[in-house]
Design an enzyme around this catalytic site. Structure first.
Site, PDB file in Angstrom:
ATOM      1  N   HIS A   1     -36.908 -64.844  31.948  1.00 50.44           N
ATOM      2  CA  HIS A   1     -38.119 -65.109  32.983  1.00 50.44           C
ATOM      3  C   HIS A   1     -37.480 -65.173  34.557  1.00 50.44           C
ATOM      4  O   HIS A   1     -36.408 -64.846  34.794  1.00 50.44           O
ATOM      5  CB  HIS A   1     -38.399 -66.457  32.552  1.00 50.44           C
ATOM      6  CG  HIS A   1     -37.670 -67.656  32.800  1.00 50.44           C
ATOM      7  ND1 HIS A   1     -36.709 -68.011  32.009  1.00 50.44           N
ATOM      8  CD2 HIS A   1     -37.854 -68.663  33.809  1.00 50.44           C
ATOM      9  CE1 HIS A   1     -36.320 -69.190  32.444  1.00 50.44           C
ATOM     10  NE2 HIS A   1     -36.854 -69.814  33.667  1.00 50.44           N
TER      11      HIS A   1
ATOM     12  N   HIS B   1     -37.480 -67.246  36.952  1.00 44.33           N
ATOM     13  CA  HIS B   1     -37.108 -68.310  37.782  1.00 44.33           C
ATOM     14  C   HIS B   1     -35.602 -67.743  38.265  1.00 44.33           C
ATOM     15  O   HIS B   1     -34.843 -67.115  37.614  1.00 44.33           O
ATOM     16  CB  HIS B   1     -36.892 -69.656  36.702  1.00 44.33           C
ATOM     17  CG  HIS B   1     -37.892 -70.471  37.024  1.00 44.33           C
ATOM     18  ND1 HIS B   1     -38.308 -71.467  36.008  1.00 44.33           N
ATOM     19  CD2 HIS B   1     -39.175 -70.392  37.695  1.00 44.33           C
ATOM     20  CE1 HIS B   1     -39.338 -71.983  35.989  1.00 44.33           C
ATOM     21  NE2 HIS B   1     -39.965 -71.329  37.220  1.00 44.33           N
TER      22      HIS B   1
ATOM     23  N   ASP C   1     -32.992 -69.146  38.909  1.00 47.44           N
ATOM     24  CA  ASP C   1     -31.658 -69.667  38.191  1.00 47.44           C
ATOM     25  C   ASP C   1     -31.555 -68.579  36.909  1.00 47.44           C
ATOM     26  O   ASP C   1     -30.434 -69.070  36.296  1.00 47.44           O
ATOM     27  CB  ASP C   1     -31.517 -70.940  37.842  1.00 47.44           C
ATOM     28  CG  ASP C   1     -32.641 -71.491  37.194  1.00 47.44           C
ATOM     29  OD1 ASP C   1     -33.936 -71.027  37.219  1.00 47.44           O
ATOM     30  OD2 ASP C   1     -32.403 -72.612  36.214  1.00 47.44           O
ATOM     31  N   HIS C   2     -32.467 -67.880  36.713  1.00 48.90           N
ATOM     32  CA  HIS C   2     -32.179 -66.858  35.630  1.00 48.90           C
ATOM     33  C   HIS C   2     -32.060 -65.527  36.077  1.00 48.90           C
ATOM     34  O   HIS C   2     -31.501 -64.651  35.178  1.00 48.90           O
ATOM     35  CB  HIS C   2     -33.300 -67.114  34.379  1.00 48.90           C
ATOM     36  CG  HIS C   2     -33.135 -68.426  33.873  1.00 48.90           C
ATOM     37  ND1 HIS C   2     -32.542 -68.701  32.807  1.00 48.90           N
ATOM     38  CD2 HIS C   2     -33.604 -69.735  34.438  1.00 48.90           C
ATOM     39  CE1 HIS C   2     -32.670 -69.821  32.179  1.00 48.90           C
ATOM     40  NE2 HIS C   2     -33.077 -70.518  33.190  1.00 48.90           N
TER      41      HIS C   2
ATOM     42  N   HIS D   1     -42.978 -71.940  29.004  1.00 50.20           N
ATOM     43  CA  HIS D   1     -42.498 -72.164  30.171  1.00 50.20           C
ATOM     44  C   HIS D   1     -42.850 -71.832  31.541  1.00 50.20           C
ATOM     45  O   HIS D   1     -43.531 -72.502  32.198  1.00 50.20           O
ATOM     46  CB  HIS D   1     -40.932 -71.696  30.149  1.00 50.20           C
ATOM     47  CG  HIS D   1     -39.919 -72.102  31.155  1.00 50.20           C
ATOM     48  ND1 HIS D   1     -39.555 -73.458  31.342  1.00 50.20           N
ATOM     49  CD2 HIS D   1     -39.424 -71.490  31.997  1.00 50.20           C
ATOM     50  CE1 HIS D   1     -38.865 -73.624  32.349  1.00 50.20           C
ATOM     51  NE2 HIS D   1     -38.796 -72.174  32.953  1.00 50.20           N
TER      52      HIS D   1
ATOM     53  N   ASP E   1     -35.470 -70.350  29.176  1.00 49.51           N
ATOM     54  CA  ASP E   1     -36.248 -71.770  28.970  1.00 49.51           C
ATOM     55  C   ASP E   1     -37.458 -71.587  28.275  1.00 49.51           C
ATOM     56  O   ASP E   1     -38.104 -70.769  28.356  1.00 49.51           O
ATOM     57  CB  ASP E   1     -36.494 -72.023  30.476  1.00 49.51           C
ATOM     58  CG  ASP E   1     -35.269 -72.331  31.261  1.00 49.51           C
ATOM     59  OD1 ASP E   1     -34.120 -72.346  30.845  1.00 49.51           O
ATOM     60  OD2 ASP E   1     -35.230 -72.656  32.519  1.00 49.51           O
TER      61      ASP E   1
ATOM     62  N   GLU F   1     -31.304 -73.557  25.656  1.00 49.30           N
ATOM     63  CA  GLU F   1     -31.365 -74.340  26.734  1.00 49.30           C
ATOM     64  C   GLU F   1     -31.525 -75.870  26.247  1.00 49.30           C
ATOM     65  O   GLU F   1     -31.978 -76.027  25.200  1.00 49.30           O
ATOM     66  CB  GLU F   1     -32.502 -73.998  27.693  1.00 49.30           C
ATOM     67  CG  GLU F   1     -33.864 -74.515  26.875  1.00 49.30           C
ATOM     68  CD  GLU F   1     -34.709 -75.288  28.192  1.00 49.30           C
ATOM     69  OE1 GLU F   1     -34.276 -75.981  29.005  1.00 49.30           O
ATOM     70  OE2 GLU F   1     -35.988 -75.040  27.991  1.00 49.30           O
TER      71      GLU F   1
ATOM     72  N   HIS G   1     -27.188 -74.630  29.680  1.00 49.46           N
ATOM     73  CA  HIS G   1     -28.454 -75.066  30.623  1.00 49.46           C
ATOM     74  C   HIS G   1     -28.969 -76.538  30.361  1.00 49.46           C
ATOM     75  O   HIS G   1     -29.983 -76.792  30.014  1.00 49.46           O
ATOM     76  CB  HIS G   1     -29.743 -74.147  30.212  1.00 49.46           C
ATOM     77  CG  HIS G   1     -30.679 -74.198  31.452  1.00 49.46           C
ATOM     78  ND1 HIS G   1     -31.597 -75.249  31.417  1.00 49.46           N
ATOM     79  CD2 HIS G   1     -30.760 -73.295  32.362  1.00 49.46           C
ATOM     80  CE1 HIS G   1     -32.162 -74.888  32.680  1.00 49.46           C
ATOM     81  NE2 HIS G   1     -31.839 -73.930  33.225  1.00 49.46           N
TER      82      HIS G   1
ATOM     83  N   LYS H   1     -32.679 -50.127 -11.583  1.00 50.67           N
ATOM     84  CA  LYS H   1     -33.763 -50.167 -12.394  1.00 50.67           C
ATOM     85  C   LYS H   1     -33.316 -50.672 -13.949  1.00 50.67           C
ATOM     86  O   LYS H   1     -33.674 -51.428 -14.698  1.00 50.67           O
ATOM     87  CB  LYS H   1     -34.722 -48.850 -12.791  1.00 50.67           C
ATOM     88  CG  LYS H   1     -35.538 -49.057 -11.520  1.00 50.67           C
ATOM     89  CD  LYS H   1     -36.671 -48.035 -11.620  1.00 50.67           C
ATOM     90  CE  LYS H   1     -37.625 -47.912 -10.692  1.00 50.67           C
ATOM     91  NZ  LYS H   1     -38.608 -46.839 -10.447  1.00 50.67           N
TER      92      LYS H   1
END
Lengths: 595, 646
Positions: free
Chosen positions: A68, A70, A72-73, A157, A178, A203, A414, A462
């Protein structure tokens, strides 16, 4: 290679600069590429020298996945791709692709222009980096190359946050980024199917908290803001431009309308309208309620919230101000804080997590005086409130996700070291699965059983199924499949022996043995046969012994009794070479009876 | 594997495919040609329609009185319109496991199939298909419910043979049904499970289903249905033209064993691009002449492209001051939704949201009032906003219900006005029949972006399916151009061609020969391949089999009571060299062995002392030994030395 290797370069027993190296089936994948807000030196970025001492990363990394927007990612992404060097594919969702470059540019400005940092990536680098991004949609199965398959799941999130399932061969992992297991005012709850990965990398920000109901926290927040404004105080809410900000805006907007409040609310960011536009266009990523009503009323058109101007800082009277950045580490929010902190009527509400080293973190830990780089000391007299609005899964949520996807192992990242250790124990106890918590630079090696897919002739399957269903049902009976594996030009096929011989162009040679043993047993032959049948059933309990028309058979072994009314009976045993074990066993058994 | 054809309209397809004991419905189209036989439904009673003379054929039941009306040489049924649902006699809808919907135009019969039939399966569709399909269904229901009729005509169906063409040619009128209600629509749509492009959907572990972008409209898909070794492609509405949707995904469709192709263009003769050009010219000429333009349309689809093109053209030709009106009960939702489905759009449109800008310009047109949208002609504000000359987009394209009926009454008598047909679903002459005689101009610019025959033939050549399955009508030129052989699907020796028509059940030539099993590592490690000839290895395997969700796993087998597992079973092959065998027997002490030749390569060996007879031929050896096991084992060892095994 029957194991999966996972090495956090960041976020191992820590929060910030999430970056995890995944190595499985001969492929190397980087999960997230974040920066640490708490540092201004080289610790800010993950230590990419772990991958290679010098030179670009492209030969060592097959793909990068960003969960995502953010920072920190994704904050280290332009540094990694443009400065260290990486030309391979980067995957993220459409909203992340749209919003991440804006946040990166924002951060770059704060770092370079305000703090005068050197050796930082440029605007052009952000653009070049984003050109390498391939956008994915939820649940779409994407083949990165012929071996790596990835699939995104909704994570809540923030807008566009996703969990990623990654498969190489028969091994798979899920990386959550997250996530949030309870729907909030604008986003839905994370969801995943029972994909049974070998490892779930979760996380664990709130590893030890079980939060009270969201409604209580919201009421608390509104009450505190209302009280402060009533006293004529000023409320500062540091936020990031996108995400929590929109949720809190919706909350305050509806409260102001309901309570008919007049104190102004400002959103201190030129980006507001633009940011809200992203929410409008990616409304399919918000929650059900907003999606349903967006045609009639767009939740992100705010009536009470107005853009902020720097001059308003010194305005008298109450006001509520949303300002960036969210951790008070630089920029406007810090500037406003310095002005307002000495007045006890004012209030600071920290709605999100603050990483170590930021002003926000210091104040939340009760610091009454904050010293800045230029020796300036600010006394903190304003009320400080921490309200966890940050949409992370709590301990209950993490356990719930584990239950949903049924992983065989869990790895926690995390989160703070002690909290992670606590949750690790809990997971191991509750689910009886292994849980890993490597620190940065440590490698968790996870053994996985391998399953090899091979083609099988339908005839073989079979025939087995026919035999199995012809027998009376017995839950304890095991099913066995026997056949021949043919390996030819890298093709492996499983078939029955006749097919294999035909395919190979060879003639099978069948060897049969027949022996006759004489035993003394008066009475008709049939009764002798019955006696033998009972003995065989007992001695060969693992096999299916049948008795049809005087003939006892076990696999290919056949036993017949000759001589009608004589005392002396001939017992004929015949078998093929493949059943030599049973054949000679039966023969010996009957021989012993004769003596 | 069987294919059932339940719809007589290849552009509103509905099939059932059965494979691996799974019953799958492919599309759920509703043929609406039937509505052309009915009188238009007007919101306000139209004197002209009310006063049409009654039609009564000779010597029929007097109950028929009042059911039929006559206009010109056409007969119309005076009743709420009826629709021809998919054939329900061949398959019990309760037995359907899965329904796959290709696009929003192919799902209008869904409530007929899923509601009140005992249906318990799942319906898969993409998000735009569900959202836009909902708009189409809601619009249809609301149009018909707004004009309730007191009487439902049904007697006429028994006297078809006495009625004139085209009513006499009606297809199965006794199976026609009244439209469903809104709660059926909601109940039916609540069964839909949304899927994304390239999402792998597991169907009971036996089949995997993947939707692949088809480029025809927002969220339209083709379906790739596969098991471990078989691949079936179902191609419905597809387009290779560049319009607003995400482009067609060719790769996913390659090398299918079975390729079912339907929903090709309905206007093989005309080219969509030139039609769009004609449309723009007609619109601007009409507006310049002070006339109004009426464009009957569906509330979603090509209409978005029309807004975009027309607004630019009108600007260029200086008629931009004339407003465009979009009248539909779902117009607001359609405009809003189209702008939030960025992930389903062409990359040009998609890139706009990164700015962020709306992907379609109609949001801008609405903002600056060049495009105005209303729910109905009688919605508040319409009459005050309404100004002529103008362009009106409204439904329904059949001209039998919806606001278009009002506009026909309003504008039909003025030769300066013009009606432009763009939707290809209905024959425009038939559509206009109840309104004749008309003064307004008529332009026919059908824009059908789906594959034409040239494109379809090229596609098949590229994708190389083993067997191609198509509706029978695609092997014959269309009625409009009976002598042009370009408008058919080519036959070719490289592939099988199978055709089908309504009500038929087709056996598809797909014989499963192989499946897949998963070998556990412990089993795999015990494999000891033996080279039989150059590059060919054989090894026996035995393992315990577990079957769950149609997945076959082979695990290690515990040792049996006799101490060895069957995994060590070997098979002998080749023939025994009789001279060598005799020598070896002699060496092992069987000195009295006597060889008797019975036939070619067929022998009998007698060994008196060992009380043994051995019969041999090319593929068999039979050892009849009545002495103890030590002797027999000795013979066995000798024999094994003379044969190869694996």
């Amino acid at each position: 290679m029957p194991d999966i290797k996972l090495t956090p370069l960041g976020a191992g027993q820590d929060v910030g600069r999430s970056c995890i190296l995944l190595s499985m089936g001969g492929k190397n994948i980087m999960l997230d590429c974040g920066m640490h807000m708490g540092y201004n030196d080289e610790r800010r970025f993950p230590d990419f020298t772990y991958i290679t001492q010098d030179g670009p990363l492209t030969p060592f990394i097959d793909c990068v996945i960003i969960s995502h927007f953010h920072l920190d990612h994704c904050g280290a992404l332009p540094y990694m791709s443009e400065m260290v060097g990486y030309t391979g594919p980067i995957y993220m969702t459409h909203p992340t692709k749209a919003i991440a470059p804006i946040l990166l540019e924002d951060m770059r400005k704060v770092s370079v222009e305000k703090k005068g940092e050197q050796n930082f990536f440029t605007s052009q680098m952000i653009k070049d980096c984003m050109k390498k991004v391939i956008a994915v949609t939820l649940h779409q199965s994407v083949m990165v190359d012929k071996d790596i398959e990835i699939k995104a799941y909704y994570a809540g999130h923030v807008l566009g946050a996703a969990m990623f399932w990654v498969r190489v061969g028969s091994q798979s992992i899920v990386y959550t980024g997250d996530y949030n297991m309870t729907p909030d005012r604008h986003l839905g709850a994370a969801w995943i199917d029972k994909c049974k990965p070998n490892v779930l990398i979760s996380e664990a920000t709130y590893a030890t908290t079980i939060r009270d109901s969201k409604r209580c926290r919201e009421r608390d927040f509104l009450k505190k803001v209302h009280e402060c404004v009533d006293k004529g105080g000023k409320v500062l809410i540091p936020v990031f431009a996108l995400g929590r900000a929109q949720e809190l805006c919706i909350l305050l907007e509806t409260y102001w309308e309901r309570m008919n409040l007049k104190a102004p609310i400002y959103f201190a960011l030129g980006l507001t309208e633009k940011a809200n536009n992203y929410y409008k266009m990616f409304i399919t990523w918000t929650n059900q309620k907003i999606r349903k009503t967006f045609v009639q009323r767009n939740m992100f058109d705010f009536k009470h919230i107005k853009p902020f101007d720097r001059q308003f800082i010194d305005n008298p009277g109450p006001m509520v101000v949303f300002a960036t950045p969210g951790m008070l580490h630089a920029g406007l929010s810090l500037q406003i804080f310095k002005k307002w902190a000495p007045n006890e009527n004012n209030m600071l509400i920290m709605p999100g997590f603050c990483v170590q080293g930021t002003v926000g973190h210091k104040i939340l830990n009760g610091a009454k005086k904050v010293e800045f780089e230029n020796r300036q000391i600010v006394e903190v007299k304003m009320a400080v409130e921490y309200m966890s609005f940050s949409a992370h899964a709590d301990a209950k949520g993490i356990m719930q996700l584990i239950q949903y996807c049924e992983p065989k192992n869990v790895m926690l990242v995390h989160g703070e070291a002690e909290k992670i250790a606590f949750l690790k124990d809990k997971i191991e106890q509750e689910f009886n699965i292994k849980c890993f918590n490597p620190a940065n630079g440590e490698t968790a090696t996870i053994q996985t059983p391998i399953k090899i897919p091979i083609d099988v002739s339908l005839q073989l399957l079979k025939e087995e199924a026919r035999k199995f269903s012809a027998l009376p049902p017995d839950p304890k009976r095991r099913r066995t499949l026997h056949g021949v594996l043919m390996i030819k030009d890298n093709n492996v096929t499983f078939m029955d022996v006749e097919e294999a011989c035909k395919e190979a162009g060879i003639n099978r040679h069948i060897i049969r043995f027949t022996s006759t043993v004489y035993i003394n047993d008066p009475g008709p032959a049939v009764s002798t046969a019955h006696k033998l049948y009972d003995i065989m059933k007992e001695k060969l309990s693992q096999w299916t012994v049948t008795f049809v028309e005087g003939e006892i058979s076990v696999e290919s072994v056949m036993i017949t009794v000759e001589g009608e009314e004589d005392d002396h009976k001939g017992v004929r045993v015949t078998w093929t070479n493949q059943d030599e074990d049973i054949g000679s066993f039966v023969l010996n058994l009957i021989n012993n009876m004769g003596q | 594997m069987k294919l059932y054809c339940l719809s007589n309209d290849p552009n509103k397809p509905c099939h059932i495919l059965t494979f691996r004991e799974i019953t799958m419905m492919l599309d759920c189209g509703l043929s609406m040609q039937s509505v052309l036989n009915f009188l238009p439904l007007s919101y306000v009673p139209s004197n002209r329609l009310l006063n049409l003379p009654t039609f009564m054929p000779n010597d029929v039941d007097p109950d028929l009185e009042g059911e039929l009306k006559e206009n010109g040489d056409r007969i119309f049924v005076d009743s709420p319109p009826e629709f021809c649902p998919p054939l329900d006699k061949l398959v019990d809808f309760a037995q359907i496991d899965v329904i796959l919907i290709s696009n929003y135009l192919c799902m209008m019969a869904l409530p007929f199939v899923t509601e009140g039939t005992g249906f318990k399966g799942r319906v898969y569709a993409t998000e735009p298909t569900l959202q836009m399909g909902r708009l189409l269904l809601e619009e249809l229901v609301s149009y018909i419910e707004l004009c309730p009729k007191a009487n439902i005509a049904f007697q006429w169906k028994s006297f078809l043979h006495k009625l004139p063409y085209p009513l006499s040619d009606s297809f199965k009128p006794k199976s026609w049904k009244q439209i469903f209600n809104l709660s059926s629509v909601n109940a039916s749509l609540s069964r839909v499970q949304m899927v994304g492009y390239n999402e792998k959907i597991d169907v009971f572990g036996a089949l995997q289903v993947i939707p692949a972008s088809s480029g025809y409209c927002l969220g339209s898909t083709n379906w790739v249905i596969s098991s471990d070794h078989e691949k079936i492609v179902y191609l419905s509405g597809s387009s290779t033209l560049t319009t607003h949707p995400k482009p067609m995904d060719h790769n996913a469709l390659k090398n299918a064993d079975i390729f079912i192709m339907t929903d090709l263009t309905q206007t093989p003769i005309s080219n969509p691009d030139s039609m769009l050009g004609v449309l723009c010219v007609v619109v601007s000429l009409t507006l310049r002449g002070g006339g109004n333009v009426l464009i009957p349309c569906y509330p979603t689809g090509v209409v978005y492209d029309l807004f975009e093109c027309l607004s630019i053209k009108m600007q260029d030709l200086g008629v931009a001051q004339c407003p465009m009106y979009f009248v539909s009960p779902v117009s607001d939702i359609s405009l809003a939704y189209s702008n939030i489905l960025a992930e389903w759009l062409s990359s040009a449109k998609q890139n706009k949201v990164y700015v962020p800008d709306e992907p379609f310009p109609h949001a801008m047109l609405v903002k600056n009032s060049r495009l105005k949208h209303f729910k109905y002609i009688h919605s508040s504000g319409f009459s005050t906003e309404f100004q002529e000359p103008c362009v009106v987009f409204c439904g329904h394209p059949s001209l039998r219900f919806g606001d278009v009926v009002q506009f026909m009454e309003l504008w039909g008598n003025n030769p300066r006005n013009c009606i432009v047909f763009t939707e290809p679903d209905f024959d425009y002459i038939e559509a206009l029949a109840p309104y004749q005689p008309l003064q307004m101009k008529v332009a026919h610019c059908a824009i059908d972006t789906s594959l034409n025959f040239t494109q379809a033939n090229k596609l098949i050549r590229d994708l190389k399916p083993t067997t191609l399955v198509i509706p029978e009508c695609y092997t014959q030129p269309p009625n409009a151009a009976p002598n042009v052989s370009d408008y058919i699907i080519e036959t070719n020796n490289e592939r099988n061609l199978i055709t089908y028509k309504w009500g038929e059940v087709i056996n598809l030539p797909l014989k499963r020969k192989q499946a897949q099993v998963y070998l556990d590592n412990s089993v795999a490690q015990k494999i000891m391949p033996i080279e039989i000839k150059n590059g060919l290895f054989l090894s026996t395997i035995t393992g315990s089999l577990s079957v769950k969700d149609n997945m076959h796993n082979i695990q290690d087998l515990a040792a049996s009571a006799l101490g060895r597992t069957q995994n060590y079973v070997k098979y002998e092959w080749g023939s025994v060299n009789i001279t060598e065998f005799m020598q070896k027997l002699y060496q092992e002490g069987f000195t009295d062995a006597k060889l008797e030749t019975i036939g070619t390569n067929s022998y009998m060996i007698h060994m008196l002392e060992a009380d043994t007879i051995i019969q041999l031929d090319d593929n068999n050896t039979h050892v009849l030994c009545n002495r103890d096991d030590i002797i027999r084992t000795k013979i066995r060892n000798v024999l094994m030395q003379c044969l190869r095994n694996f």
